[in-house]
Design a protein around this motif. Structure first.
Motif, PDB file in Angstrom:
ATOM      1  N   THR A   2      42.974  30.447  50.445  1.00  0.00           N
ATOM      2  CA  THR A   2      42.454  31.715  50.958  1.00  0.00           C
ATOM      3  C   THR A   2      43.566  32.740  51.141  1.00  0.00           C
ATOM      4  O   THR A   2      43.450  33.902  50.752  1.00  0.00           O
ATOM      5  N   ARG A   3      44.685  32.289  51.707  1.00  0.00           N
ATOM      6  CA  ARG A   3      45.799  33.209  51.960  1.00  0.00           C
ATOM      7  C   ARG A   3      46.428  33.700  50.663  1.00  0.00           C
ATOM      8  O   ARG A   3      46.833  34.860  50.550  1.00  0.00           O
ATOM      9  N   PHE A   4      46.517  32.845  49.660  1.00  0.00           N
ATOM     10  CA  PHE A   4      47.048  33.292  48.378  1.00  0.00           C
ATOM     11  C   PHE A   4      46.144  34.348  47.758  1.00  0.00           C
ATOM     12  O   PHE A   4      46.613  35.393  47.304  1.00  0.00           O
ATOM     13  N   ILE A   5      44.850  34.065  47.731  1.00  0.00           N
ATOM     14  CA  ILE A   5      43.907  35.010  47.122  1.00  0.00           C
ATOM     15  C   ILE A   5      43.961  36.360  47.837  1.00  0.00           C
ATOM     16  O   ILE A   5      43.993  37.423  47.198  1.00  0.00           O
ATOM     17  N   GLU A   6      44.007  36.331  49.138  1.00  0.00           N
ATOM     18  CA  GLU A   6      43.955  37.570  49.900  1.00  0.00           C
ATOM     19  C   GLU A   6      45.284  38.319  49.902  1.00  0.00           C
ATOM     20  O   GLU A   6      45.307  39.545  49.819  1.00  0.00           O
ATOM     21  N   ASP A   7      46.403  37.588  49.980  1.00  0.00           N
ATOM     22  CA  ASP A   7      47.684  38.233  50.240  1.00  0.00           C
ATOM     23  C   ASP A   7      48.572  38.414  49.008  1.00  0.00           C
ATOM     24  O   ASP A   7      49.319  39.396  48.923  1.00  0.00           O
ATOM     25  N   TYR A  65      38.645  39.331  41.564  1.00  0.00           N
ATOM     26  CA  TYR A  65      38.606  40.417  40.580  1.00  0.00           C
ATOM     27  C   TYR A  65      37.294  41.188  40.677  1.00  0.00           C
ATOM     28  O   TYR A  65      37.280  42.427  40.712  1.00  0.00           O
ATOM     29  N   HIS A  66      36.190  40.460  40.736  1.00  0.00           N
ATOM     30  CA  HIS A  66      34.885  41.115  40.708  1.00  0.00           C
ATOM     31  C   HIS A  66      34.628  41.970  41.950  1.00  0.00           C
ATOM     32  O   HIS A  66      33.872  42.946  41.885  1.00  0.00           O
ATOM     33  N   ARG A  67      35.264  41.647  43.064  1.00  0.00           N
ATOM     34  CA  ARG A  67      35.088  42.482  44.262  1.00  0.00           C
ATOM     35  C   ARG A  67      36.165  43.553  44.371  1.00  0.00           C
ATOM     36  O   ARG A  67      36.265  44.231  45.398  1.00  0.00           O
ATOM     37  N   HIS A  85      39.427  43.258  44.470  1.00  0.00           N
ATOM     38  CA  HIS A  85      40.578  42.943  45.312  1.00  0.00           C
ATOM     39  C   HIS A  85      41.858  42.729  44.512  1.00  0.00           C
ATOM     40  O   HIS A  85      42.955  43.038  44.998  1.00  0.00           O
ATOM     41  N   ALA A  86      41.738  42.193  43.296  1.00  0.00           N
ATOM     42  CA  ALA A  86      42.913  41.876  42.487  1.00  0.00           C
ATOM     43  C   ALA A  86      42.690  42.383  41.062  1.00  0.00           C
ATOM     44  O   ALA A  86      41.591  42.270  40.521  1.00  0.00           O
ATOM     45  N   PRO A  87      43.724  42.926  40.417  1.00  0.00           N
ATOM     46  CA  PRO A  87      43.564  43.448  39.054  1.00  0.00           C
ATOM     47  C   PRO A  87      43.403  42.332  38.032  1.00  0.00           C
ATOM     48  O   PRO A  87      43.867  41.203  38.237  1.00  0.00           O
ATOM     49  N   LEU A  88      42.761  42.660  36.931  1.00  0.00           N
ATOM     50  CA  LEU A  88      42.480  41.676  35.887  1.00  0.00           C
ATOM     51  C   LEU A  88      43.743  40.996  35.352  1.00  0.00           C
ATOM     52  O   LEU A  88      43.740  39.768  35.164  1.00  0.00           O
ATOM     53  N   PRO A  89      44.852  41.712  35.089  1.00  0.00           N
ATOM     54  CA  PRO A  89      46.037  41.020  34.580  1.00  0.00           C
ATOM     55  C   PRO A  89      46.541  39.913  35.508  1.00  0.00           C
ATOM     56  O   PRO A  89      46.929  38.838  35.048  1.00  0.00           O
ATOM     57  N   SER A  90      46.527  40.148  36.816  1.00  0.00           N
ATOM     58  CA  SER A  90      46.961  39.118  37.759  1.00  0.00           C
ATOM     59  C   SER A  90      46.004  37.939  37.776  1.00  0.00           C
ATOM     60  O   SER A  90      46.422  36.776  37.769  1.00  0.00           O
ATOM     61  N   VAL A  91      44.729  38.235  37.811  1.00  0.00           N
ATOM     62  CA  VAL A  91      43.727  37.172  37.874  1.00  0.00           C
ATOM     63  C   VAL A  91      43.740  36.350  36.596  1.00  0.00           C
ATOM     64  O   VAL A  91      43.715  35.110  36.638  1.00  0.00           O
TER      65      VAL A  91
END
Length: 534
Positions: A248-253, A299-301, A303-309
């Motif tokens: 969770t922390r990785f995804i969010e932070d 990505y879909h919400r 929160h994170a750009p497509l290249p990172s995801v």
């Protein structure tokens, strides 16, 4: 005493209450078997962080089994009469418990699988080995994929899995198309931090040792006192709840910046924007499906750009699945491959970090302290140096298996022997991943504080990476000249005069004699050689 129907064997990297081995489990007539044995820490000279994470996670999982009401037969490392070998402990327990059959999830280590099969056969017991559901692809499916192609390449495999599992795929397209119109975003990723450095980086999840983990730390420090590494900063997740919090922390932070800086390095900064989830995944505290789903949802919400995801998912759905397929379809002969006929010994200072190469000192010290280094430190620092030096790949494999907390042989061996050392001749990687010290200078500031100059290939200040790069090209010139992706590098070699070549060869010989780079008086410790699969 009720007759025991099934004894479920659980290994240290199978810590999942929902594993296939537990299908149909009946507490009234079945039981679980687990054992801590010194062999698993000594068949390679395992570092203390690696030993501790396995033992602590196993003991926490034992507690979870008891809370779930599953009868458990558990042998601790310091239990009286522990013979120190997995096969010997299992044999003794089978003679005492007398189950009718054995069940286990497929192991992640060819050596251990052979041990379990041999014990079952010797005791005349049926052993049912069930599919490991912690993967998107079964070994049989990977073998079928391999049969359909003239040569293996991760990129094609990865695209196939994206389509099959509908991960990061554009809706309503025929034929199916990836989101963003491209399969990977390498050109958008892999930046360096620049002169300003990484700045503020969100902290990773750290888990202060509880009573169980502290007892393990004390035991490891006492029992394996001469092993490399340290435990004073041990803080890895060792339970499923802790692993989920780390996810969770990785995804969010950190996921939003992961792709951009996934290849960057910075002195004294081991964690950066990486996930640090591989150990939890390989212990089976996390399922890769939930990890991929969490990244895709980010990505879909928005929160994170497509290249990172995409860059992160590629490591899970692509590389992780691919290396497992290579391992199980190529073993056991794969472990002995040495396509470049490399025969040098691994420098003793890989076990101490006592080298005057700044980048290697930083990566090795970090590795020994935490049992962790990110993929570029492994591939393009520690691995690159061993490749250029010409170290026997089985020794490199033994070191990687020993020192990293996420090291299980199915994932470590192909990554090390194949991707890093090119010892499989191109099964894992399409070419040898070689570079001069200029690559490290581009991706980090290590060279600024180093006594060596990456722009020099000979002389007292010549960077050993640069010297050994040209030496590598010279030693393998005839082989590499036939490789389409190495043509430019071989062409550059052609510009060197015979005098230049001789100077490179002489400097490389000095490096191999230990006169450059590390403390020559350091001696390797026992059992630091090669992994036996006998």
């Amino acid at each position: 005493m009720t007759e025991l129907r099934t004894l479920v064997l659980v290994l240290g990297d199978q810590l999942d209450l929902d594993a296939a081995a537990f299908d149909g489990f009946d507490p009234a007539q079945d039981a679980v078997w687990m054992a801590e044995v010194a062999e698993e820490s000594e068949h390679v000279w395992s570092g203390k962080p690696r030993i501790a994470i396995f033992l602590s996670a196993m003991r926490h999982f034992a507690l979870a089994l008891q809370e779930a009401g599953r009868p458990l037969h558990y042998t601790a490392l310091d239990s009286e009469g522990n013979p120190g070998r997995l096969d010997a402990q299992l044999t003794a327990d089978l003679q005492r418990l007398r189950p009718r059959q054995l069940v286990m999830t497929a192991p992640g280590d060819w050596r251990v699988l052979q041990q379990m099969k041999s014990v079952a056969a010797a005791q005349g017991l049926p052993l049912e080995i069930r599919e490991d559901r912690h993967f998107f692809v079964t070994v049989r499916e990977f073998a079928a994929h391999a049969r359909q192609r003239r040569g293996l390449r991760m990129e094609y495999f990865y695209r196939e899995q994206r389509r099959r599992h509908q991960v990061l795929m554009a809706p309503d397209t025929d034929p199916p198309q990836p989101l963003g119109g491209q399969w990977n975003f390498d050109s958008d990723n892999r930046e360096s931090f620049g002169a300003q450095g990484p700045g503020f980086v969100p902290e990773r999840v750290t888990v202060p040792p509880d009573a169980i983990t502290q007892a393990v730390i004390d035991l490891v420090n006492q029992r394996f006192a001469d092993h490399p590494g340290a435990l004073d900063r041990f803080a890895w997740p060792v339970t499923r709840a802790q692993a989920l919090e780390a996810l969770t922390r990785f995804i969010e932070d950190r996921l939003p910046m992961f792709g951009r800086y996934q290849d960057a390095m910075w002195p004294g900064e081991p964690w950066l924007y990486h996930a640090h989830l591989s150990a939890a995944l390989n212990l089976k505290l996390l399922n890769p499906r939930e990890v991929v789903a969490a990244a895709e949802a980010a990505y879909h919400r928005g929160h994170a750009p497509l290249p990172s995801v995409e860059g992160f998912i590629r490591q899970i759905l692509g590389w992780r699945e691919y290396v497992r397929g290579v391992y199980w379809t190529q073993m056991p002969a794969y472990a002995d491959r040495n396509a470049l006929n490399a025969q040098e010994d691994l420098p003793a200072w890989y076990w101490t970090g006592e080298t005057d190469l700044a980048c290697l000192r930083d990566a090795l010290t970090q590795t020994l302290t935490h049992g962790y280094a990110h993929h570029i430190q492994r591939l393009m620092v520690t691995g690159l140096y061993a490749l250029l030096l010409g170290v026997r790949p089985q020794q490199v494999h033994a070191w990687y298996l020993a020192v990293y907390v996420d090291a299980v042989e199915w994932v470590e061996l192909p990554n090390t022997l194949g991707m890093s050392q090119y010892a499989d001749g191109g099964v894992m990687g399409s070419k040898p991943y070689i570079a001069t010290g200029k690559y490290i200078q581009r991706m980090s500031p290590h060279c600024e504080g180093c006594r060596y100059d990456p722009g020099q290939r000979v002389g007292e200040r010549a960077c050993p990476f640069t010297t050994l790069y040209w030496d590598f090209l010279m030693r393998h010139e005839s082989l590499l000249a036939q490789h389409p992706r190495m043509a430019l590098q071989v062409k550059n070699l052609g510009r060197l005069s015979e005098r230049d070549r001789q100077a490179v060869a002489e400097r490389a010989a000095e490096i191999r004699r230990g006169e450059v780079g590390g403390r020559t008086e350091a001696q390797p410790a026992p059992n630091t050689g090669e992994v036996s699969h006998a």
